[in-house]
Structures are given as C-alpha cells and as structure tokens.
Design an enzyme around this catalytic site. Sequence first.
Site, short mmCIF file in Angstrom:
data_model
loop_
_atom_site.label_atom_id
_atom_site.label_comp_id
_atom_site.label_asym_id
_atom_site.label_seq_id
_atom_site.Cartn_x
_atom_site.Cartn_y
_atom_site.Cartn_z
N VAL A 138 0.84 -1.20 0.00
CA VAL A 138 0.00 0.00 0.00
C VAL A 138 0.87 1.25 0.00
CG1 VAL A 138 -1.57 1.38 1.43
CG2 VAL A 138 -2.06 -1.04 1.01
N GLU A 139 1.95 1.24 0.76
CA GLU A 139 2.77 2.43 0.89
C GLU A 139 3.55 2.78 -0.38
OE1 GLU A 139 2.97 4.63 3.23
OE2 GLU A 139 1.72 3.67 4.74
N THR A 140 4.22 1.80 -0.98
CA THR A 140 5.15 2.14 -2.07
C THR A 140 5.12 1.16 -3.24
OG1 THR A 140 6.98 0.90 -1.06
CG2 THR A 140 6.75 3.22 -0.44
N TYR A 337 -7.76 2.66 5.37
CA TYR A 337 -6.37 2.28 5.12
C TYR A 337 -6.07 0.91 5.73
CZ TYR A 337 -1.28 2.29 5.69
OH TYR A 337 0.05 1.94 5.68
#
Length: 356
Positions: A138-140, A337
Amino acid sequence: MKRLLSTALVCLAACTALVPSVHAQATKARSAVQGTAPYAGRSEAMQMAADIAQRRGLPLDWVQATLGQARFLPQVPRLMTPSTQVSAKDWNRYRGRFIDPVRIRAGVRFWQTHVAALERAEREYGVPAEIIVGIIGVETVYGQQMGNFRVVDALATLSFDFPDAHPRAAARTEYFRGELEQFLDFTYRGGMDLFALRGSYAGAMGLGQFMPSSWARWAVDFDGDGRIDLFRSPVDAIGSVANYFIGHGWKPGMATHYPVSLNATPAQMAELLAPDILPTFTPERMLALGARVHGGGMAHPGPLALVELRNGVEAPLYIAGTENFYAVTRYNWSSYYALSVIELGEEVRMAREMGR
C-alpha cells in the site's frame, strides 16, 4: 466517524486522489522535485538550526549550512491544504486504489524474493507476513513509489511554511519541526548524505514510508550488515515494519477483525460508534447493543470496536475490529487504510499459494 491524523507515519497518498500508474510514478521519481528559495535567508530557520545544534549536540556550522541549503517547495503547502470539496466516503472505491492485479503480482514477487526475511520477522516479532506485505504494498508498491521530494526540502517547507488554512496548522508545524530535528540528527550521526534522500511530500521515507521519528525509534538492521537502510534493503524494511507494529500494540496470534451482523436501534448504533475505531466493547456488550460478532469473535478475549466503512450511497460495511486492527491504524489513522492493508496482504498470500 471521526478520523484522526497520524503523528507517527504519514501515508498521504493513501488518503487522497487515486494512485497514478506504477509506470508513471516510476518515471516521475527519476528526478527530484525542485525547490525554489533556500532557507539560509530565513532568520527563523537559522534560529531553529542553532536550537537543534544545542539540544542535540551537533556542530552549529553543519546544522546551519545544511538547513540553509534546504529549499522551499511551493507545491507542498498546496498538497497539505485541505480540499474544499467534500465527497462521500466509499470503501469499495478506496479499496480499488490499492488492491489490483498489478499490485498483487508485485506483492507475490516481493514475497517470493524475501520469503526468508518475512518468515523470520513473523517468527521473531509475531507479525504475520501478509500484514508486512500489505503495508509495503500500500505504501510504495514494494519500493516502486517511494517519492521524489528531497526529504530535507519537504520537512523544511512544512516546518516554516505550513499552510495557515489548515485547521491544525500550529500543531502540525510543531510536529514537522520535530521531524526535521530528528532527520538532521540521525542522518548526521549515521553519516548519511541527507541531500540524496528522497521521499513523500510529507517527508516519509523508504519502502515502508517511515517518518524520521519512526526511523529513529523503530527501524532495525534486520539484514545484519551494520547499518539501517530502508531505501535499498527490503530486509531492513521488513524487520522495521514488524518492529513498528510490536511497538504499537500488536498482539501475536490475535485476529485483526471479525464479521458482524446488526440488529441495533439508532440509539444503540450511536453508542457502538461513539468510540470510533478504539476497541472498547466486550463481545457480550456488543451483542447486547444489537451487534453479533461472527467467525469465532464471540470468544475473542479482548475489547472490540464496531468499525463503519461507508460505501457512498450504498449500505456501509461493518466489521468488529480488534486491538490488532487498531494497531494497523497506528501506521495511518484510518480504518479504510487498515482494511486495505489487511485485504491486500490476504490477496497476495492467496495469489502466491495458487501460484499466480
């Protein structure tokens, strides 16, 4: 439900517009976003440099020279300014930003490449591999979208030019000044070229998008090479994400959430939703308020929260979140999230098991 802003990690891409394609992000990230005026001419910046040098025991000339070379990024205050357009929350649309075939395939490759590190992190920290894989995905997108802002520029801009239009401008300015101080401290002591470090427009760095305070407190040398590198060492990132969760209340072996069915009055719903995502109710109390927990949740040993995820004009999705669901929200204070992280990790695990 009330949504809180994270004070540990900032994953702003997860909370705003639809994520651009991986190819577009990778192309954009090849060069840093350019700043304009340097902060050497700002008296408040030079005074803060002197204060940091004194508090941290750093060379005054180095801190002032370094901070003086940081540059104002005019797009950063615009990105931080809250939108005046209010749209209805939509869980299905939000989920679709992060759970797609491209990200799932990238997750399978990441898992296969780093299976030994993921298994070791799960064994040593008790954080399941799919949770770690979900976070980094999800982050990168597993390191493909780590940001193209010079971290020192982003943090300086948010420390001295945070948008006044933000409802919590004063508090956020102090937060980012603390992050800038942490960044200067650990890069100096680690002998790092801080001008080479790129991250998000909020100063988050590496595969797991750690803010400087999180790097200083939770990052670990998981590959054993004598240094911590969350940019080029996926193994360090894996161990650091797991360590972050343990530090924020993750309980090994506990589920993150359970299905729930509702037969509650408006007054009961108001009571159930009042604590937001903070686990507060026993399963028995939830049942008394018209919320039955399924999937073994009635035997859950700890507190639960009724989590509401709105679906635009359609009926909301409700789940019973545990203390581990709450721990995931400590990475980014949003139930949308957290469930995206959990479900992406599950999708990657299933795809890997099926050999896709």
